[in-house]
Design an enzyme around this catalytic site. Structure first.
Site, PDB file in Angstrom:
ATOM      1  CG  LEU A  22     -16.485  -2.150   0.695  1.00 19.88           C
ATOM      2  CD1 LEU A  22     -16.092  -0.722   0.574  1.00 19.88           C
ATOM      3  CD2 LEU A  22     -16.190  -2.890  -0.549  1.00 19.88           C
ATOM      4  CD1 TRP A 515     -23.425  -4.904   4.956  1.00 19.05           C
ATOM      5  CD2 TRP A 515     -21.578  -5.841   5.750  1.00 19.05           C
ATOM      6  NE1 TRP A 515     -23.703  -6.213   5.212  1.00 19.05           N
ATOM      7  CE2 TRP A 515     -22.587  -6.808   5.690  1.00 19.05           C
ATOM      8  CE3 TRP A 515     -20.319  -6.201   6.215  1.00 19.05           C
ATOM      9  CZ2 TRP A 515     -22.385  -8.120   6.106  1.00 19.05           C
ATOM     10  CZ3 TRP A 515     -20.119  -7.498   6.621  1.00 19.05           C
ATOM     11  CH2 TRP A 515     -21.134  -8.450   6.573  1.00 19.05           C
ATOM     12  CG  HIS A 516     -19.350   1.122   3.121  1.00 17.97           C
ATOM     13  ND1 HIS A 516     -18.851   1.369   1.864  1.00 17.97           N
ATOM     14  CD2 HIS A 516     -18.793  -0.046   3.519  1.00 17.97           C
ATOM     15  CE1 HIS A 516     -18.038   0.388   1.517  1.00 17.97           C
ATOM     16  NE2 HIS A 516     -17.989  -0.482   2.515  1.00 17.97           N
ATOM     17  CE1 TYR A 517     -23.611  -0.348  10.700  1.00 16.17           C
ATOM     18  CE2 TYR A 517     -24.220  -1.641   8.761  1.00 16.17           C
ATOM     19  CZ  TYR A 517     -23.755  -1.578  10.066  1.00 16.17           C
ATOM     20  OH  TYR A 517     -23.424  -2.727  10.736  1.00 16.17           O
TER      21      TYR A 517
END
Length: 581
Positions: A22, A515-517
């Site tokens: 995102l 990809w939201h680490y």
């Protein structure tokens, strides 16, 4: 599997899999004429000191630098290059091509977590906003309250971003069908076009304009005071400098390496409120703290790093929202679309969709199919057997996969939270090397339960009338779709039984990342409520490493907002009502 082979595979095949991230690909085709953009090698030792040294010109670092430069001198150090002029990352149609390139110096740095999931870091001015899917949506009011933020300043900061780089998307056919499918499956009400985080189905914003050109956090630097801002590209910060003669260590500057390999030292000004601010993300920030001597004693001792400050919480509490997807073949090719619509459920998951990858040419079909199908079958090969020969052999066998696997769209589910936590460890004292990261996907049973519920919801969406109009509904049963997804996922952990009768097993077998680490430098453990690093002076963190959970359905809006928010907050603290923001 060696890191070398893992990264080589990521370089070849990361493309489509990363359609599930995102935020955006690298910025506009038109290059801004920023007078303050310079190569790091141009830095001179006799240059003046700076009021603020910001490490990391990414999603938060760019708006932070632009804001602080209104009244103070700012040096922004970015390890990557400029996003401008690279058509592969500025144009939405080339989204997958940019993400497949993880060679040294490229905008993407791939890493593989110990969980076996391929992931990526931004390595370019603008950070993650240059390499993700562009979706823009705000955090919930609950998140704002839990963060302890000033709600009025938050309301002022989001529009500052939106007026410059955010648009309403024109819904692609797959997104329109997905929207209707969400409503038919009961994800209600329909909230229309809104940035707000509301239960139900909505259309969010995007950083792609009507021509499919990406706007990024780097574009926010246009709002800077050019007389006060200097941006060094290809400046890889090696460590933070400290004065240890006082009661507490005090940050005084940093050492960075330029693109030719030469080291430079830059220091803070003597102004009382001058600071080094880390904005290098959830991977880079805990790594840099440890390389500078702040972190767990075991990590520092292992790498023979002199201990400046022992803090056992640095690098702990790492989280990455597990994502799972279902690929749905369609009767005809569908138009490319990234994230435009989201279903915000009350059962702990967000549902999104993307479409149209891997079918614009034979080359793309063969190299960027369903969830990077070239390496999907390698999940059944034990790690020590994943040799280059095995990879090449699979790529040849993959040519026989049916064309239907490259014609269709994805339904995506993201677990809210998550509750499962992991950790980060150093692998070397070289800041350019990826640290070792463990996310422990689904180690908390609640995360697995939420995933199963989301898969069941996606089944209802897949069977909705609108999606059935696009798909071979009579031919593809849900069991067939699940099995295709298992066969073509990018999880490098060997599969278990491959039996999709168990949705729990399906979640584990097909888990990937969106990809939201986040995490690794939490409030109360590594930083205080104002994100100042505990135990030292003049050092602050402004990025997603301070988050306990990922904000909203997609974090880029809130991370950019945080950069603006903290910039304004710092100016007001120093200048009061005289702050020119």
């Amino acid at each position: 599997m060696s890191v070398f082979y893992a990264l080589e595979m990521a370089n070849l095949f990361l493309g489509l899999f990363l359609c599930l991230t995102l935020a955006g690909v690298v910025s506009q085709g038109k290059a801004f004429d920023y007078p303050f953009l310079k190569k790091a090698s141009s830095f001179s030792a006799n240059q003046r000191s700076y009021d603020y040294i910001i490490v990391g010109g990414g999603t938060a670092g760019c708006p932070l630098a632009a804001t602080l430069s209104q009244n103070f001198s700012v040096l922004l150090l970015e390890r990557g290059g400029s996003p401008y002029g690279n058509q592969n990352i500025s144009r939405m149609q080339n989204f997958h091509i940019s993400l497949a390139n993880v060679a040294p110096g490229s905008p993407v740095q791939a890493f593989v977590s110990t969980d076996g999931v391929i992931n990526a870091r931004g390595r370019v001015l603008g950070g993650g906003t240059c390499i993700n899917a562009g979706f823009y949506t705000r955090a919930s009011p609950r998140f704002v309250r839990s963060a302890g933020w000033d709600a009025e300043l938050v309301k002022e900061s989001y529009p500052w971003i939106e007026k410059q780089i955010v648009y309403w998307p024109a819904l692609a056919p797959w997104q329109q069908a997905f929207q209707d499918g969400l409503l038919q499956a009961g994800v209600l009400p329909f909230n229309g076009h809104t940035y707000d985080h509301l239960y139900g189905t909505k259309v969010g914003g995007t950083i792609f304009d009507k021509n499919g050109i990406r706007r990024t956090a780097a574009d926010l630097l246009a709002a800077a005071n050019p007389a006060n801002l200097r941006v060094m590209l290809h400046a890889s910060v090696q460590r933070i400098l400290f004065d240890t003669r006082g009661r507490k260590p005090r940050a005084t500057g940093v050492v960075f390496k330029d693109e030719t390999g030469n080291d430079h030292r830059v220091v803070l000004s003597n102004r009382r409120n001058s600071e080094v601010i880390l904005s290098t993300g959830a991977i880079g920030t805990p790594q840099l703290l440890m390389l500078s001597g702040i972190g767990p004693l075991s990590e520092l001792s292992k790498m023979k790093i002199p201990v400046l400050l022992r803090n056992e919480f640095v690098g702990k509490g790492m989280s990455d929202n597990p994502m799972n997807s279902i690929f749905i073949p369609t009767k005809k090719p569908v138009v490319q679309s990234l994230i435009q619509v989201v279903g915000i459920t009350k059962m702990g998951s967000y549902i999104e969709a993307c479409s149209g990858f891997g079918q614009s040419s034979d080359s793309i079909q063969r190299n960027h199919g369903i969830m990077s199908a070239e390496i999907g079958q390698l999940s059944s090969i034990p790690p020590k057997q994943r040799t280059p020969e095995a990879i090449r052999a699979y790529r040849e066998r993959k040519h026989g996969l049916p064309y239907e696997l490259f014609r269709g769209g994805f339904l995506l589910s993201k677990v809210v939270g998550p509750r499962s936590k992991g950790y980060l460890n150093l692998t070397s004292t070289n800041v350019d090397d990826n640290p070792s990261v463990t996310f422990n996907y689904f180690s908390d049973p609640e995360d697995l339960k939420r995933c199963v519920n989301a898969i069941r919801l996606m089944e209802r969406i897949a069977r909705s009338r609108r999606l059935a109009e696009l798909t071979e509904d009579d031919e593809y049963t849900m069991a067939m779709l699940l099995n295709m997804t298992v066969q073509a996922n990018v999880n490098l952990i060997p599969k278990h039984s491959g039996n999709t009768d168990s949705l729990e097993q399906f979640c584990k077998d097909t888990v990937i990342t969106i990809w939201h680490y986040h995490g690794g430098c939490h409030v109360g453990k590594v930083v205080d409520l104002n994100y100042r690093v505990l135990g030292v002076d003049r050092l602050r963190i402004v990025d997603g490493s301070v988050f306990n959970e990922s904000p909203g359905t997609n974090p880029q809006a809130t991370v950019m907002m945080l950069g603006r928010y903290m910039g304004v907050k710092l100016l007001r603290e120093v200048l009061g009502s005289a702050a020119g923001v």
